[in-house]
Scaffold this active site. Structure first.
Site, PDB file in Angstrom:
ATOM      1  N   CYS A 150       0.810  -1.227   0.000  1.00 39.91           N
ATOM      2  CA  CYS A 150       0.000   0.000   0.000  1.00 39.91           C
ATOM      3  C   CYS A 150       0.839   1.270   0.000  1.00 39.91           C
ATOM      4  O   CYS A 150       0.297   2.362  -0.163  1.00 39.91           O
ATOM      5  CB  CYS A 150      -0.961  -0.009   1.182  1.00 39.91           C
ATOM      6  SG  CYS A 150      -2.128  -1.370   1.060  1.00 39.91           S
ATOM      7  N   THR A 244       1.456  -8.149   8.437  1.00 41.79           N
ATOM      8  CA  THR A 244       0.226  -7.444   8.051  1.00 41.79           C
ATOM      9  C   THR A 244      -0.219  -6.364   9.043  1.00 41.79           C
ATOM     10  O   THR A 244      -1.223  -5.709   8.803  1.00 41.79           O
ATOM     11  CB  THR A 244      -0.946  -8.443   7.868  1.00 41.79           C
ATOM     12  OG1 THR A 244      -1.120  -9.174   9.080  1.00 41.79           O
ATOM     13  CG2 THR A 244      -0.682  -9.399   6.729  1.00 41.79           C
ATOM     14  N   HIS A 277      -3.409   8.029   6.428  1.00 45.31           N
ATOM     15  CA  HIS A 277      -3.700   6.779   5.720  1.00 45.31           C
ATOM     16  C   HIS A 277      -5.105   6.335   6.125  1.00 45.31           C
ATOM     17  O   HIS A 277      -5.890   5.954   5.277  1.00 45.31           O
ATOM     18  CB  HIS A 277      -2.647   5.735   6.088  1.00 45.31           C
ATOM     19  CG  HIS A 277      -2.700   4.491   5.263  1.00 45.31           C
ATOM     20  ND1 HIS A 277      -2.668   4.521   3.891  1.00 45.31           N
ATOM     21  CD2 HIS A 277      -2.791   3.175   5.604  1.00 45.31           C
ATOM     22  CE1 HIS A 277      -2.733   3.274   3.419  1.00 45.31           C
ATOM     23  NE2 HIS A 277      -2.810   2.440   4.440  1.00 45.31           N
ATOM     24  N   GLU A 288      -1.152   4.771  13.590  1.00 50.89           N
ATOM     25  CA  GLU A 288      -0.981   6.088  12.970  1.00 50.89           C
ATOM     26  C   GLU A 288      -1.323   7.192  13.961  1.00 50.89           C
ATOM     27  O   GLU A 288      -0.662   8.239  14.002  1.00 50.89           O
ATOM     28  CB  GLU A 288      -1.854   6.184  11.712  1.00 50.89           C
ATOM     29  CG  GLU A 288      -1.519   7.405  10.862  1.00 50.89           C
ATOM     30  CD  GLU A 288      -2.299   7.444   9.546  1.00 50.89           C
ATOM     31  OE1 GLU A 288      -3.301   6.715   9.423  1.00 50.89           O
ATOM     32  OE2 GLU A 288      -1.892   8.222   8.664  1.00 50.89           O
ATOM     33  N   LYS A 307     -10.964   8.051   3.340  1.00 51.89           N
ATOM     34  CA  LYS A 307     -11.293   6.707   2.846  1.00 51.89           C
ATOM     35  C   LYS A 307     -12.756   6.312   3.098  1.00 51.89           C
ATOM     36  O   LYS A 307     -13.264   5.412   2.444  1.00 51.89           O
ATOM     37  CB  LYS A 307     -10.345   5.665   3.453  1.00 51.89           C
ATOM     38  CG  LYS A 307      -8.940   5.714   2.843  1.00 51.89           C
ATOM     39  CD  LYS A 307      -8.096   4.540   3.273  1.00 51.89           C
ATOM     40  CE  LYS A 307      -6.781   4.463   2.522  1.00 51.89           C
ATOM     41  NZ  LYS A 307      -5.801   5.499   2.894  1.00 51.89           N
ATOM     42  N   HIS A 312     -10.290   2.269   0.102  1.00 49.46           N
ATOM     43  CA  HIS A 312      -8.832   2.114   0.089  1.00 49.46           C
ATOM     44  C   HIS A 312      -8.401   1.572  -1.273  1.00 49.46           C
ATOM     45  O   HIS A 312      -8.781   0.464  -1.658  1.00 49.46           O
ATOM     46  CB  HIS A 312      -8.433   1.152   1.209  1.00 49.46           C
ATOM     47  CG  HIS A 312      -6.948   1.024   1.423  1.00 49.46           C
ATOM     48  ND1 HIS A 312      -6.015   1.744   0.710  1.00 49.46           N
ATOM     49  CD2 HIS A 312      -6.237   0.241   2.277  1.00 49.46           C
ATOM     50  CE1 HIS A 312      -4.799   1.410   1.124  1.00 49.46           C
ATOM     51  NE2 HIS A 312      -4.917   0.503   2.072  1.00 49.46           N
ATOM     52  N   PHE A 370       1.255  -3.344   4.123  1.00 44.00           N
ATOM     53  CA  PHE A 370       1.644  -4.696   4.527  1.00 44.00           C
ATOM     54  C   PHE A 370       3.153  -4.860   4.328  1.00 44.00           C
ATOM     55  O   PHE A 370       3.733  -4.284   3.405  1.00 44.00           O
ATOM     56  CB  PHE A 370       0.915  -5.735   3.651  1.00 44.00           C
ATOM     57  CG  PHE A 370      -0.478  -6.077   4.118  1.00 44.00           C
ATOM     58  CD1 PHE A 370      -1.123  -5.346   5.091  1.00 44.00           C
ATOM     59  CD2 PHE A 370      -1.154  -7.160   3.562  1.00 44.00           C
ATOM     60  CE1 PHE A 370      -2.405  -5.672   5.519  1.00 44.00           C
ATOM     61  CE2 PHE A 370      -2.432  -7.502   3.975  1.00 44.00           C
ATOM     62  CZ  PHE A 370      -3.062  -6.762   4.950  1.00 44.00           C
TER      63      PHE A 370
END
Lengths: 382, 257
Positions: A150, A244, A277, A288, A307, A312, A370
């Site tokens: 990502c 992940t 994000h 975050e 988002k 996403h 990831f």
């Protein structure tokens, strides 16, 4: 050295073009279906496909978005001093997926491949772009493809900036495409990360993330020209924590943001908008949030995730949301967090629920991916 | 752009691939992860002792053409036939999964990248490493090239239109550093690397399949292993590589004596 952003282009579930995307976000519309997935509409698909029938869906979207960016930038000719950097996680996997499903279900020796070439999964754009975007047939400029999950397109923007800084190119077309396909939809569903409802980043009632498809491109150049924004800095880091999940204290994300600010020679007090994000997954939100709290200290800029409206877009989320930030700088409008009602008490920040029209010169854009990859950009107004 | 120093190199011995399965740390790893990790670990071996907190300073660029496509196929097959999605296979199916595995395994907290550009993945990763070093984003970069053979059960890939019959597999690693890093840590460079020259071919077909490709030795990110082998045998002749689509590349490096 300033890296100038001369043009931007996007294909999203809200339609073709950055104005449609930004207008939809401003109107607080949601570009997700009843399963929480953001597909490009049939009408827009048909429009895009008319000219490029023989090409795959991700390539069709890419070429449309790239053309919008190039048109705005006023790039009318290309030379070996121009570069192309593509970013994606899924590439043409949707083409493989259909053919492989036929193979598995019919136990066929040879599936009826309709698209050629399929030598690799990802790089159709780099092969086809010169021909379709007006680059000369014998285009010899540098090109590459970043597939760092990502954070891919954020890294691609950082690399393009690096290419211009070091004199490798004068201009660089940077972007990518992501498609919704069984691999990503069922894969993320198997990880129990998907929400059928629009995601609610930083909300204590969050239920997961939304996936969406699209394409987005930015034109970067060393000369100011008619540029409306600047890429002032970038910061990159790795967590080395989990395949992940981000580091729970956001250590890697913090280092990426801090390096981006240092590279841009900007202090945290100068940030006007943090475009997070903000996927709406609990691990991302907490990591975050912790990293931002540590970075911003007592400074209270506008902080939001977009988002909840558009979903996403995985590997292109960096460039896709940078297009939104770019429009935000141009229009001096900051887009609020859709879906946020009750802030998670563990997020010790002020997250915006309403749009704002404050004078903003600096935007910090984050991506976390990831494999523990983190990347941040500092965008500036001209 | 200044020349950068090669401070370590390693190439995977194909005969050792099966041994990787017996190593406990690779129990859940894909073949790509095993091969890349083994070759990086070998390259980093002496450096870990020579430089304190080496991995924290080292950036990583992983070059791969097909990435974790075997895991992707496994996931899609299970989904197509049984409508069963396996989360562990999914998380291993991204091209970046290999890079994530390496960063976890080696505790790399500096920037890590996955670069995947078909036949030129290896050359472009070397170029990118030189860019990172020149811009002083990091003092040392490990470049790993890895590709595994596409699953052999896919016999259709061996047809005339898809001459993948010759698709090979392998891994190589080269560690590059700037001069001041070498001097600071008293690391004797093995050689210096110039910017790779790449001639992209616009051909989208496989009509120029070379002899190496047809004999099953070619893989997309092979340039890294080729450079590593040349460094290990101290052969600084230019590395000229022909690509299946008619493109070509040249890597030049100078031996330090």
């Amino acid at each position: 050295m300033s890296i100038w952003i001369a043009g931007a282009g996007v294909v999203s579930s809200f339609g073709l073009g950055k104005e449609k995307l930004f207008q939809a976000l401003y109107q607080r519309r949601i570009g997700l279906n009843e399963q929480g997935l953001g597909y490009v509409g049939d009408g827009d698909r048909h429009l895009i496909a008319q000219e490029l029938k023989s090409k795959s869906w991700p390539l069709q979207m890419s070429l449309w978005a790239a053309r919008e960016a190039i048109h705005e930038a006023g790039w009318t000719h290309f030379s070996p001093r121009d570069g192309i950097i593509f970013a994606t996680t899924t590439g043409q996997i949707i083409v493989w997926e259909k053919e492989l499903a036929y193979l598995f279900q019919h136990q066929s020796e040879s599936p009826p491949f309709k698209h050629h070439p399929l030598g690799t999964v990802l790089d159709e754009f780099c092969v086809s772009a010169p021909e379709y975007l007006g680059f000369p047939q014998e285009f010899t400029g540098p090109r590459t493809l970043i597939a760092s999950a990502c954070a891919a397109s954020t890294q691609a923007l950082a690399l393009a900036s690096l290419w211009i800084e070091t004199g490798k190119v004068d201009r660089c077309l940077v972007g990518g495409a992501e498609v919704l396909c069984d691999l990503t939809v069922e894969g993320f569903r198997s990880l129990k990360l998907l929400s059928a409802q629009p995601c609610r980043p930083f909300d204590q009632q969050r239920a997961g993330i939304n996936l969406s498809e699209g394409a987005a491109f930015l034109c970067l150049q060393k000369d100011k020209g008619s540029a409306k924004a600047k890429l002032l800095g970038y910061g990159l880091s790795s967590d080395a924590y989990h395949m992940t999940s981000p580091h729970p204290e956001g250590q890697g994300a913090y280092r990426a943001m801090a390096s981006a600010l240092a590279k841009a020679k900007i202090s945290e007090e100068q940030i006007g908008w943090v475009h997070t994000h903000g996927t709406g997954s609990i691990n991302n939100d907490l990591a975050e949030g912790a990293a931002l709290k540590y970075l911003l200290k007592n400074h209270r800029p506008f902080i939001s995730s977009t988002k909840g409206s558009h979903g996403h877009t995985l590997g292109i989320s960096g460039v896709f949301e940078s297009v939104i930030s770019y429009q935000g700088l141009c229009e001096q409008t900051q887009i609020a967090t859709m879906g946020l009602q009750d802030l998670d008490p563990q997020i010790n920040l002020s997250i915006a629920k309403e749009h704002a029209h404050q004078p903003v010169d600096i935007i910090l854009k984050n991506t976390l991916g990831f494999g523990g990859v983190n990347a941040s950009l500092v965008l500036g107004r001209v | 752009m200044e020349q950068m120093q090669i401070i370590a190199a390693a190439a995977l011995n194909p005969a050792h691939v099966q041994e990787l399965d017996r190593r406990a740390e690779f129990r859940k790893a894909t073949l790509n992860m095993k091969m890349a990790s083994a070759v990086l670990s070998e390259a980093l071996g002496p450096l870990r002792q020579a430089v304190p907190a080496f991995a924290e300073q080292m950036s990583l660029i992983l070059a791969t053409g097909h990435g974790e496509f075997n895991s992707t196929i496994e996931f899609l097959k299970e989904w197509a036939v049984h409508k069963h999605a396996r989360p562990f296979v999914f998380q291993s199916s991204l091209h970046n999964s290999t890079t994530g595995f390496l960063s976890l395994h080696e505790h790399i907290t500096a920037p890590t990248f996955t670069l995947s550009h078909h036949y030129f993945s290896g050359e472009e990763a070397l170029d990118m490493a030189l860019q990172l070093l020149t811009a002083r984003l990091c003092p040392v970069v490990a470049v790993v090239g890895v590709d595994t053979r596409i699953h052999e059960s896919f016999s259709f890939l061996k047809g005339e239109g898809f001459p993948h019959a010759g698709w090979g597999q392998g891994a190589g690693a080269v560690v590059l550093a700037n001069e001041s890093f070498c001097q600071q840590h008293n690391l004797p460079p093995l050689g210096s690397l110039q910017v790779p020259q790449i001639d992209y071919c616009q051909s989208q077909t496989f009509h120029h399949v070379g002899e190496q490709f047809a004999t099953g030795e070619f893989y997309d990110s092979q340039a890294i292993e080729s450079l590593a082998q040349a460094v290990l045998r101290k052969d600084s002749s230019p590395l000229n590589m022909a690509k299946p689509n008619g493109g070509k590349s040249q890597i030049r490096w100078a031996l330090h004596v």
